[in-house]
Design a protein around this motif. Structure first.
Motif, short mmCIF file in Angstrom:
data_model
loop_
_atom_site.label_atom_id
_atom_site.label_comp_id
_atom_site.label_asym_id
_atom_site.label_seq_id
_atom_site.Cartn_x
_atom_site.Cartn_y
_atom_site.Cartn_z
N VAL A 1 0.88 -1.17 0.00
CA VAL A 1 0.00 0.00 0.00
C VAL A 1 0.92 1.22 0.00
N GLU A 2 0.74 2.09 -0.99
CA GLU A 2 1.55 3.30 -1.07
C GLU A 2 0.67 4.52 -0.87
N ASP A 3 1.22 5.49 -0.14
CA ASP A 3 0.51 6.73 0.15
C ASP A 3 1.56 7.78 0.51
N PRO A 4 1.35 9.03 0.14
CA PRO A 4 2.31 10.05 0.57
C PRO A 4 2.14 10.35 2.06
N PRO A 5 3.23 10.51 2.79
CA PRO A 5 3.13 10.78 4.22
C PRO A 5 2.56 12.16 4.55
N TYR A 6 2.69 13.09 3.60
CA TYR A 6 2.15 14.44 3.77
C TYR A 6 1.86 15.00 2.39
N PRO A 7 1.01 16.01 2.28
CA PRO A 7 0.66 16.55 0.96
C PRO A 7 1.89 17.02 0.19
N GLY A 8 1.98 16.60 -1.06
CA GLY A 8 3.09 16.98 -1.93
C GLY A 8 4.28 16.03 -1.88
N ALA A 9 4.26 15.06 -0.98
CA ALA A 9 5.37 14.10 -0.86
C ALA A 9 5.19 12.97 -1.86
N LYS A 10 6.32 12.33 -2.19
CA LYS A 10 6.26 11.14 -3.04
C LYS A 10 5.63 10.00 -2.24
N PRO A 11 4.95 9.08 -2.92
CA PRO A 11 4.36 7.95 -2.19
C PRO A 11 5.44 7.09 -1.50
N SER A 12 5.09 6.62 -0.33
CA SER A 12 5.93 5.74 0.45
C SER A 12 5.11 4.50 0.79
N PHE A 13 5.78 3.46 1.30
CA PHE A 13 5.06 2.28 1.75
C PHE A 13 4.37 2.62 3.07
N LEU A 14 3.06 2.48 3.11
CA LEU A 14 2.30 2.70 4.33
C LEU A 14 2.17 1.36 5.04
N ILE A 15 2.67 1.30 6.26
CA ILE A 15 2.68 0.05 7.02
C ILE A 15 1.64 0.17 8.13
N GLU A 16 0.58 -0.62 8.03
CA GLU A 16 -0.47 -0.58 9.05
C GLU A 16 -0.82 -1.96 9.58
N ASP A 17 -1.06 -2.91 8.68
CA ASP A 17 -1.60 -4.21 9.08
C ASP A 17 -0.68 -5.02 10.00
N LYS A 18 0.62 -4.96 9.78
CA LYS A 18 1.53 -5.81 10.55
C LYS A 18 2.40 -5.02 11.51
N ILE A 19 1.92 -3.87 11.92
CA ILE A 19 2.71 -3.00 12.80
C ILE A 19 2.95 -3.63 14.17
N GLU A 20 2.07 -4.56 14.58
CA GLU A 20 2.23 -5.23 15.88
C GLU A 20 3.19 -6.41 15.81
N ASP A 21 3.57 -6.84 14.61
CA ASP A 21 4.45 -7.98 14.42
C ASP A 21 5.90 -7.49 14.39
N SER A 22 6.52 -7.48 15.55
CA SER A 22 7.86 -6.93 15.70
C SER A 22 8.89 -7.63 14.81
N GLY A 23 8.82 -8.96 14.73
CA GLY A 23 9.77 -9.71 13.90
C GLY A 23 9.64 -9.36 12.43
N TRP A 24 8.41 -9.31 11.94
CA TRP A 24 8.15 -8.97 10.53
C TRP A 24 8.59 -7.54 10.24
N LEU A 25 8.22 -6.62 11.11
CA LEU A 25 8.56 -5.22 10.91
C LEU A 25 10.07 -5.00 10.96
N SER A 26 10.75 -5.65 11.89
CA SER A 26 12.21 -5.53 11.99
C SER A 26 12.89 -6.04 10.73
N GLU A 27 12.41 -7.17 10.21
CA GLU A 27 13.00 -7.73 8.99
C GLU A 27 12.74 -6.81 7.80
N LEU A 28 11.56 -6.24 7.70
CA LEU A 28 11.26 -5.28 6.63
C LEU A 28 12.21 -4.10 6.69
#
Length: 110
Positions: free
Chosen positions: A63-90
């Motif tokens: 899922v890509e979305d700009p973090p603020y108006p006018g910014a380039k799209p970035s990866f928006l991380i929401e679904d697995k934010i509680e998964d510390s192992g997955w997030l650390s590896e990413l």
């Protein structure tokens, strides 16, 4: 809506196994660094990572979305934010692909 310090602390805690993680207040929100490389932003209590090929492959359905108006799209991380192992590896695979920060030249004091 500004980001809560508690949310920033939670994100840093979730990815503490991905290197030396630091969050720095920037422009009213937060830049997030691993071993001196900026790899993402925390804006409006959401985590955004710089897009990388390795990160895209690791996430799969990005899922890509700009973090603020006018910014380039970035990866928006929401679904697995509680998964510390997955997030650390990413974060690890993404940071590996990012260039080292440029060394700033000192200005002469003339």
């Amino acid at each position: 809506m500004a980001t809560d310090q508690k949310f920033v602390d939670y994100i840093v805690e979730q990815i503490e196994n991905a290197g030396e993680i630091k969050a720095k207040k920037m422009f009213g929100e937060y830049g997030i660094f691993s071993d001196s490389k900026i790899f993402g932003l925390i804006c409006n209590n959401k985590l955004f990572l710089k897009p990388t090929k390795a990160g895209r492959e690791f996430i799969g359905d990005v899922v890509e979305d700009p973090p603020y108006p006018g910014a380039k799209p970035s990866f928006l991380i929401e679904d697995k934010i509680e998964d510390s192992g997955w997030l650390s590896e990413l974060v690890r695979v993404s940071v590996e692909e990012l260039p080292m920060p440029k060394v700033k030249k000192k200005k002469s004091g003339f």
